[in-house]
Design a protein around this motif. Structure first.
Motif, mmCIF file in Angstrom:
data_model
loop_
_atom_site.group_PDB
_atom_site.id
_atom_site.type_symbol
_atom_site.label_atom_id
_atom_site.label_comp_id
_atom_site.label_asym_id
_atom_site.label_seq_id
_atom_site.Cartn_x
_atom_site.Cartn_y
_atom_site.Cartn_z
ATOM 1 N N CYS A 96 0.773 -1.277 -0.019
ATOM 2 C CA CYS A 96 0.043 -0.001 -0.220
ATOM 3 C C CYS A 96 0.805 1.107 -0.103
ATOM 4 N N ALA A 97 1.740 1.293 0.843
ATOM 5 C CA ALA A 97 2.673 2.510 1.048
ATOM 6 C C ALA A 97 3.556 2.650 -0.299
ATOM 7 N N MET A 98 4.001 1.488 -0.844
ATOM 8 C CA MET A 98 4.870 1.713 -2.071
ATOM 9 C C MET A 98 3.750 1.952 -3.150
ATOM 10 N N ALA A 99 2.539 1.573 -3.320
ATOM 11 C CA ALA A 99 1.595 2.105 -4.530
ATOM 12 C C ALA A 99 1.412 3.415 -4.398
ATOM 13 N N TRP A 100 1.047 3.904 -3.023
ATOM 14 C CA TRP A 100 0.543 5.352 -2.840
ATOM 15 C C TRP A 100 2.025 6.152 -3.147
ATOM 16 N N GLY A 101 3.338 5.757 -2.760
ATOM 17 C CA GLY A 101 4.303 6.482 -2.936
ATOM 18 C C GLY A 101 4.729 6.558 -4.485
ATOM 19 N N GLY A 102 4.507 5.680 -5.096
ATOM 20 C CA GLY A 102 4.968 5.585 -6.637
ATOM 21 C C GLY A 102 3.563 6.435 -7.291
ATOM 22 N N GLN A 103 2.523 6.519 -6.785
ATOM 23 C CA GLN A 103 1.360 7.159 -7.630
ATOM 24 C C GLN A 103 1.469 8.662 -7.467
ATOM 25 N N ALA A 104 2.149 9.216 -6.736
ATOM 26 C CA ALA A 104 2.456 10.412 -6.733
ATOM 27 C C ALA A 104 3.622 10.932 -7.749
ATOM 28 N N LEU A 105 4.223 9.958 -8.164
ATOM 29 C CA LEU A 105 5.245 10.227 -9.241
ATOM 30 C C LEU A 105 4.693 10.213 -10.677
ATOM 31 N N PHE A 106 3.871 9.215 -10.766
ATOM 32 C CA PHE A 106 2.945 8.970 -11.977
ATOM 33 C C PHE A 106 2.209 10.278 -12.429
ATOM 34 N N LEU A 107 1.567 10.472 -11.395
ATOM 35 C CA LEU A 107 0.541 11.853 -11.467
ATOM 36 C C LEU A 107 1.420 13.089 -11.806
ATOM 37 N N LYS A 108 2.491 13.389 -11.104
ATOM 38 C CA LYS A 108 3.256 14.539 -11.386
ATOM 39 C C LYS A 108 3.842 14.312 -12.874
ATOM 40 N N ALA A 109 4.180 13.164 -13.354
ATOM 41 C CA ALA A 109 4.686 13.106 -14.673
ATOM 42 C C ALA A 109 3.498 13.483 -15.991
ATOM 43 N N SER A 110 2.409 13.003 -15.527
ATOM 44 C CA SER A 110 1.156 12.982 -16.527
ATOM 45 C C SER A 110 0.841 14.489 -16.243
ATOM 46 N N MET A 111 0.690 14.887 -15.171
ATOM 47 C CA MET A 111 0.057 16.627 -15.328
ATOM 48 C C MET A 111 1.136 17.594 -15.888
ATOM 49 N N ALA A 112 2.210 17.047 -16.088
ATOM 50 C CA ALA A 112 3.272 17.957 -16.948
ATOM 51 C C ALA A 112 2.629 18.294 -18.271
ATOM 52 N N LYS A 113 1.868 17.406 -18.811
ATOM 53 C CA LYS A 113 1.240 17.553 -20.188
ATOM 54 C C LYS A 113 -0.307 17.488 -20.172
ATOM 55 N N ALA A 114 -0.949 16.712 -19.250
ATOM 56 C CA ALA A 114 -2.352 16.334 -19.290
ATOM 57 C C ALA A 114 -3.050 17.525 -18.347
ATOM 58 N N ASP A 115 -4.291 17.826 -18.571
ATOM 59 C CA ASP A 115 -5.165 18.695 -17.667
ATOM 60 C C ASP A 115 -5.216 18.082 -16.420
ATOM 61 N N ILE A 116 -5.321 18.752 -15.520
ATOM 62 C CA ILE A 116 -5.469 18.069 -14.074
ATOM 63 C C ILE A 116 -7.168 17.595 -14.003
ATOM 64 N N ARG A 117 -7.787 18.089 -14.692
ATOM 65 C CA ARG A 117 -9.398 17.741 -14.612
ATOM 66 C C ARG A 117 -9.305 16.122 -15.170
ATOM 67 N N HIS A 118 -8.716 16.027 -16.228
ATOM 68 C CA HIS A 118 -8.594 14.660 -16.769
ATOM 69 C C HIS A 118 -7.746 13.669 -16.214
ATOM 70 N N VAL A 119 -6.828 13.968 -15.306
ATOM 71 C CA VAL A 119 -6.179 13.165 -14.552
ATOM 72 C C VAL A 119 -6.896 12.678 -13.317
ATOM 73 N N VAL A 120 -7.680 13.686 -12.547
ATOM 74 C CA VAL A 120 -8.595 13.510 -11.406
ATOM 75 C C VAL A 120 -9.704 12.551 -12.067
ATOM 76 N N PHE A 121 -10.286 12.734 -13.132
ATOM 77 C CA PHE A 121 -11.496 11.979 -13.518
ATOM 78 C C PHE A 121 -10.957 10.686 -13.893
ATOM 79 N N LEU A 122 -9.958 10.388 -14.561
ATOM 80 C CA LEU A 122 -9.551 9.044 -15.043
ATOM 81 C C LEU A 122 -9.108 8.306 -13.844
#
Lengths: 143, 142
Positions: B9-35
């Protein structure tokens, strides 16, 4: 004046994440299954998001997301889901006093993973590592 | 097994933040939250369907339904938006560290709403957490 908007948003998110379990607890007093609560809570969140953010061009732009960015978003969603299920099973199998403090160490994994993630990764100072460690120790004492 | 699952659980939450940061560099936050929310919801509802738990939804008129909805509004709507936006603005390491202090907020709300008592150990925990947050707020000069 230095802006702390990002930090304040992180604190506000912590307040929101902090108040949610209180209402979940109220719900569980009715004798409901944990997954029933999670399903209603997540469903409500999705509906509220749909109601608020689906403005102009939302759907059109959504279907334009492809390739690496799409994969990263999916990985983010899957990681969150894996965490949710792992926590549920850990709580079902073990003591909350052990499970929750261990799961709260996730900022350390963010720091560790970010070292390998990218050459352009953010700078991680001793101050950030120290701050994260103090928060984790504090949280473990609270639980 | 519970400790191993908690670490996952901790590793998945920890890694998730990095995936989100990288995706929000180009994608709209609305789409990231929704998906990401869509994936959460589909997984939970599929799991409930396969384990025969969807029958629980017969009691939509019970008061716990409203409590779970309020929890969802805070956790999956307001909290998620603020958390993702903070990751975008200050980076995943600081954002995860600050937002991981949420048990302090739970404790304070429980103290105010449920009149739960605070022990010495918990006061110490609150103090250390606030000190850690202060370190993350302070910026280097120069």
């Amino acid at each position: 004046m230095i802006s702390c908007r990002g930090e304040l948003k992180a604190v506000s998110s912590g307040l929101c994440f902090g108040i949610a379990p209180i209402f979940m607890k109220f719900g569980f007093w009715g004798g409901r299954d944990a997954f029933y609560g999670i399903a209603i809570a997540a469903g409500t969140g999705l509906l509220l998001n749909l109601a608020v953010m689906t403005g102009k061009d939302f759907w059109k732009d959504l279907f334009l997301i492809r390739g690496k960015i799409f994969l990263l978003i999916i990985l983010g969603g899957v990681a969150n889901t894996v965490a949710m299920f792992a926590l549920y099973w850990a709580v079902a199998l073990g003591e909350i006093s052990i499970v929750v403090p261990v799961s709260c160490t996730y900022p350390l994994f963010t720091i560790i993973f970010s070292r390998f993630w990218s050459k352009e990764a953010e700078e991680i100072s001793k101050r950030i590592v120290g701050g994260a460690l103090l928060i984790i120790i504090g949280v473990i004492l609270i639980l | 097994m519970p400790v191993f699952l908690s670490l996952i659980c901790a590793m998945a939450w920890g890694g998730q933040a990095l995936f989100l940061k990288a995706s929000m560099a180009k994608a709209d936050i609305r789409h990231v939250v929704f998906l990401t929310l869509l994936i959460n919801c589909l997984s939970v509802f599929l799991w409930m369907a396969f384990s025969g738990r969807l029958t629980f939804f017969k009691g939509v008129d019970d008061p716990s339904f409203i409590h779970f909805m309020i929890a969802g509004a805070f956790n999956y709507f307001l909290g998620r938006w603020l958390y993702y936006d903070s990751i975008r603005m200050i980076g995943p390491t600081k954002a995860t560290a600050i937002s991981s202090s949420y048990p302090v907020a739970s404790l304070l709300f429980a103290f105010l709403l449920l009149e739960e008592r605070l022990s010495m150990k918990r006061y110490l925990g609150i103090g250390l957490t606030l000190l850690g947050m202060y370190l993350l707020f302070v910026r280097r000069r120069g």
